[in-house]
Design a protein around this motif. Structure first.
Motif, PDB file in Angstrom:
ATOM      1  N   VAL A  44      54.126  41.493  42.050  1.00 52.88           N
ATOM      2  CA  VAL A  44      54.560  42.099  40.783  1.00 52.88           C
ATOM      3  C   VAL A  44      54.035  41.293  39.603  1.00 52.88           C
ATOM      4  N   SER A  45      53.958  39.981  39.754  1.00 52.77           N
ATOM      5  CA  SER A  45      53.550  39.123  38.633  1.00 52.77           C
ATOM      6  C   SER A  45      52.070  39.267  38.283  1.00 52.77           C
ATOM      7  N   LEU A  46      51.251  39.640  39.254  1.00 49.91           N
ATOM      8  CA  LEU A  46      49.807  39.735  38.988  1.00 49.91           C
ATOM      9  C   LEU A  46      49.479  40.775  37.913  1.00 49.91           C
ATOM     10  N   PRO A  47      49.947  42.029  38.036  1.00 49.92           N
ATOM     11  CA  PRO A  47      49.649  42.986  36.956  1.00 49.92           C
ATOM     12  C   PRO A  47      50.300  42.609  35.630  1.00 49.92           C
ATOM     13  N   VAL A  48      51.448  41.924  35.696  1.00 45.73           N
ATOM     14  CA  VAL A  48      52.089  41.474  34.457  1.00 45.73           C
ATOM     15  C   VAL A  48      51.198  40.448  33.760  1.00 45.73           C
ATOM     16  N   MET A  49      50.611  39.546  34.496  1.00 44.34           N
ATOM     17  CA  MET A  49      49.720  38.540  33.920  1.00 44.34           C
ATOM     18  C   MET A  49      48.486  39.187  33.312  1.00 44.34           C
ATOM     19  N   VAL A  50      47.977  40.222  33.999  1.00 40.52           N
ATOM     20  CA  VAL A  50      46.826  40.948  33.452  1.00 40.52           C
ATOM     21  C   VAL A  50      47.225  41.667  32.166  1.00 40.52           C
ATOM     22  N   LEU A  51      48.407  42.247  32.158  1.00 40.45           N
ATOM     23  CA  LEU A  51      48.884  42.973  30.974  1.00 40.45           C
ATOM     24  C   LEU A  51      48.990  42.051  29.765  1.00 40.45           C
ATOM     25  N   PHE A  52      49.396  40.824  30.010  1.00 43.66           N
ATOM     26  CA  PHE A  52      49.516  39.856  28.918  1.00 43.66           C
ATOM     27  C   PHE A  52      48.223  39.082  28.680  1.00 43.66           C
ATOM     28  N   MET A  53      47.162  39.560  29.295  1.00 46.71           N
ATOM     29  CA  MET A  53      45.804  39.040  29.083  1.00 46.71           C
ATOM     30  C   MET A  53      45.701  37.533  29.342  1.00 46.71           C
ATOM     31  N   ILE A  54      46.345  37.095  30.439  1.00 42.36           N
ATOM     32  CA  ILE A  54      46.181  35.712  30.876  1.00 42.36           C
ATOM     33  C   ILE A  54      44.743  35.549  31.368  1.00 42.36           C
ATOM     34  N   PRO A  55      44.055  34.477  31.048  1.00 38.33           N
ATOM     35  CA  PRO A  55      42.670  34.287  31.492  1.00 38.33           C
ATOM     36  C   PRO A  55      42.535  34.404  33.006  1.00 38.33           C
ATOM     37  N   ALA A  56      41.445  35.027  33.432  1.00 39.93           N
ATOM     38  CA  ALA A  56      41.233  35.292  34.855  1.00 39.93           C
ATOM     39  C   ALA A  56      41.244  34.017  35.686  1.00 39.93           C
ATOM     40  N   LEU A  57      40.708  32.942  35.137  1.00 42.89           N
ATOM     41  CA  LEU A  57      40.676  31.683  35.881  1.00 42.89           C
ATOM     42  C   LEU A  57      42.085  31.196  36.186  1.00 42.89           C
ATOM     43  N   TRP A  58      43.006  31.302  35.200  1.00 42.97           N
ATOM     44  CA  TRP A  58      44.375  30.871  35.425  1.00 42.97           C
ATOM     45  C   TRP A  58      45.086  31.780  36.436  1.00 42.97           C
ATOM     46  N   ILE A  59      44.776  33.056  36.386  1.00 48.31           N
ATOM     47  CA  ILE A  59      45.351  33.979  37.383  1.00 48.31           C
ATOM     48  C   ILE A  59      44.882  33.596  38.782  1.00 48.31           C
ATOM     49  N   LEU A  60      43.591  33.262  38.899  1.00 48.76           N
ATOM     50  CA  LEU A  60      43.039  32.871  40.195  1.00 48.76           C
ATOM     51  C   LEU A  60      43.695  31.588  40.704  1.00 48.76           C
ATOM     52  N   VAL A  61      43.874  30.612  39.804  1.00 48.42           N
ATOM     53  CA  VAL A  61      44.526  29.361  40.194  1.00 48.42           C
ATOM     54  C   VAL A  61      45.967  29.618  40.620  1.00 48.42           C
ATOM     55  N   TYR A  62      46.662  30.453  39.851  1.00 49.95           N
ATOM     56  CA  TYR A  62      48.054  30.784  40.167  1.00 49.95           C
ATOM     57  C   TYR A  62      48.159  31.466  41.532  1.00 49.95           C
ATOM     58  N   PHE A  63      47.317  32.461  41.766  1.00 53.42           N
ATOM     59  CA  PHE A  63      47.372  33.216  43.019  1.00 53.42           C
ATOM     60  C   PHE A  63      46.993  32.335  44.208  1.00 53.42           C
ATOM     61  N   THR A  64      45.978  31.494  44.033  1.00 58.37           N
ATOM     62  CA  THR A  64      45.571  30.588  45.116  1.00 58.37           C
ATOM     63  C   THR A  64      46.697  29.612  45.457  1.00 58.37           C
ATOM     64  N   GLY A  65      47.329  29.078  44.431  1.00 51.79           N
ATOM     65  CA  GLY A  65      48.444  28.165  44.670  1.00 51.79           C
ATOM     66  C   GLY A  65      49.609  28.846  45.365  1.00 51.79           C
ATOM     67  N   ALA A  66      49.904  30.089  44.973  1.00 47.29           N
ATOM     68  CA  ALA A  66      50.999  30.836  45.592  1.00 47.29           C
ATOM     69  C   ALA A  66      50.712  31.104  47.063  1.00 47.29           C
ATOM     70  N   LEU A  67      49.469  31.463  47.367  1.00 49.59           N
ATOM     71  CA  LEU A  67      49.091  31.707  48.765  1.00 49.59           C
ATOM     72  C   LEU A  67      49.149  30.419  49.579  1.00 49.59           C
ATOM     73  N   LEU A  68      48.767  29.307  48.973  1.00 50.88           N
ATOM     74  CA  LEU A  68      48.815  28.024  49.679  1.00 50.88           C
ATOM     75  C   LEU A  68      50.258  27.651  50.027  1.00 50.88           C
ATOM     76  N   ILE A  69      51.161  27.839  49.076  1.00 51.15           N
ATOM     77  CA  ILE A  69      52.576  27.571  49.349  1.00 51.15           C
ATOM     78  C   ILE A  69      53.075  28.466  50.478  1.00 51.15           C
ATOM     79  N   ASN A  70      52.702  29.744  50.421  1.00 56.63           N
ATOM     80  CA  ASN A  70      53.093  30.696  51.464  1.00 56.63           C
ATOM     81  C   ASN A  70      52.573  30.242  52.827  1.00 56.63           C
ATOM     82  N   TYR A  71      51.325  29.792  52.864  1.00 63.12           N
ATOM     83  CA  TYR A  71      50.705  29.350  54.126  1.00 63.12           C
ATOM     84  C   TYR A  71      51.461  28.164  54.711  1.00 63.12           C
ATOM     85  N   VAL A  72      51.793  27.203  53.874  1.00 61.76           N
ATOM     86  CA  VAL A  72      52.518  26.027  54.355  1.00 61.76           C
ATOM     87  C   VAL A  72      53.880  26.426  54.924  1.00 61.76           C
TER      88      VAL A  72
END
Length: 424
Positions: free
Chosen positions: A78-106
């Motif tokens: 849900v947070s991904l489209p919200v971040m896009v809507l608020f025009m968060i830079p793509a690089l920060w979205i990528l870092v955020y999503f990668t970090g979230a997936l890493l936490i999930n993996y652990v």
């Protein structure tokens, strides 16, 4: 099969992945009424130590992790489209999503999966002569960490009196597992566990000391096993594939291929009377077991099975809900007694079978269906079997256990007719 895209007809599994994905989303909405039936009935007072919801600290911890992961993963998506809507830079979205997936993996690797891909049954079984020439594999469904998969293979081992090798389809959490199912099913994408399964099953089929390979599949494992079979059918000859037997529970697959072969034998002088046809099935045996109100089966085997040549094999439907392998399928279809041996009678296997004139698929002589008040497809076969029973002095109604090949494997037993390797 009617033309692709005709109203009321599911798309062929070779259709555009985008169209298949949309079709599956629509199908899920249509069947969402059955969603609570994944876990129900609970009957916690009647569960045993191998049941997924048996009230223990270990199972409670697993359920808590899954609940947390569901909330966490929905929040990420849900947070991904919200971040896009608020025009968060793509690089920060990528870092955020990668970090979230890493936490999930652990979380899933440490809390649920462990790091072993292969889990072998640990219960003692008294193997009988010939069992050493059989290889039994199991591929689990969604949301199953190593603890539940170990419970699955141990109960399967006690049920069938054989060593079971579990190929762990690791969970990433229920939400991410469902996304993986859509990718595997609609894009025919082979994930790592599918490739590992194929390698192990291929090795067993090529082993000259192995006469029979049995593949047990549950839920998402039905998708993975179906893709493995597609590869095997494109590579292996019939004399090897006929040693493979496949049994599914609550399969989520949208197809299950097993084309029939016909060999035309002729003499030097060809005439109408000289033509002899030999028929055979590519796969030795295929059987599907499903609960009628299991949402996974409703969107899988039960949805596609009546399309000609789409979902091959016999189908047995139990008039109940529930999707968990041990608690909802094995406990009711292959009920164990206090000594961990399968009881000779249970409500499902004792259900009466009635003949139905229509076929479940195009191969009428090899398919049966059991549904609600059980119906067995292929009236001709049932009539012949009934006559044979009367000839042998057996005058009784036909029941599910009379048609279930898997039932014949209970407690270490074997069907009377074995599949043998062709050494010619």
């Amino acid at each position: 099969m009617t033309c692709p895209g005709e109203e009321g007809t599911p798309l062929p599994y070779t259709a555009s992945p985008a169209r298949l994905l949309w079709s599956d989303l629509v199908l899920f909405v249509d069947k969402i009424w059955a969603l609570p039936g994944i876990f129900l009935p609970l009957h916690l007072g009647h569960t045993g130590p191998w049941d997924e919801f048996y009230p223990s600290l270990r199972n409670g911890f697993i359920v808590v992790i899954h609940i947390f992961l569901m909330i966490y993963q929905v929040a990420i998506l849900v947070s991904l489209p919200v971040m896009v809507l608020f025009m968060i830079p793509a690089l920060w979205i990528l870092v955020y999503f990668t970090g979230a997936l890493l936490i999930n993996y652990v979380i899933v690797m440490v809390g649920l999966n462990g790091f072993r891909r292969i889990l072998v049954s640990q219960v003692p079984v008294a193997e009988r002569p010939g069992h050493d020439r059989e290889c039994w594999f199991y591929i689990n469904g969604i949301a199953a960490g190593s603890v539940w998969v170990q419970m699955n293979v141990d109960q399967l081992s006690s049920t069938f009196g054989r060593r079971i090798i579990g190929i762990h389809n690791r969970t990433a959490g229920i939400v991410f597992d469902m996304i993986e199912c859509l990718i595997q099913r609609d894009f025919s994408y082979a994930t790592g566990d599918i490739r590992d399964s194929y390698a192990l099953i291929k090795q067993a089929l090529l082993n000259p000391e192995c006469d029979k390979v049995v593949l047990l599949l549950h839920s998402q494992g039905g998708i993975e096993g179906g893709l493995v079979m597609d590869w095997l059918l494109g590579e292996f000859p019939h004399d090897l594939l006929c040693q493979l037997e496949v049994f599914t529970f609550g399969s989520a697959a949208n197809h299950f291929n097993a084309p029939r072969w016909t060999k035309l034998a002729t003499s030097d002088k060809v005439s109408t009377t000289d033509l002899v046809h030999q028929h055979g099935n590519s796969i030795g045996y295929i059987e599907h077991y499903a609960n009628a109100a299991d949402i996974v089966a409703l969107g899988g085997v039960l949805h596609f099975v009546d399309i000609p040549n789409r979902f091959m094999g016999r189908l047995f439907v139990r008039p109940s809900s529930g999707h968990l392998l041990n608690q909802h399928y094995l406990d009711n279809m292959f009920t164990l007694g206090p000594d961990h041996r399968v009881l000779e009678s249970n409500q499902f296997m004792d259900m009466e079978v009635e003949p139905c004139a229509s076929g479940i698929n195009s191969y009428l002589d090899s398919s049966h269906r059991v549904k609600y008040r059980p119906i067995a497809r292929d009236k001709g076969f049932l009539t012949a079997l009934s006559q044979q029973m009367q000839t042998n002095g057996i005058d009784r109604v036909l029941r599910v256990k009379d048609f279930s090949r898997l039932w014949q494997y209970r407690n270490g037993e074997s069907p009377e007719v074995h599949v043998r390797r062709n050494t010619e």
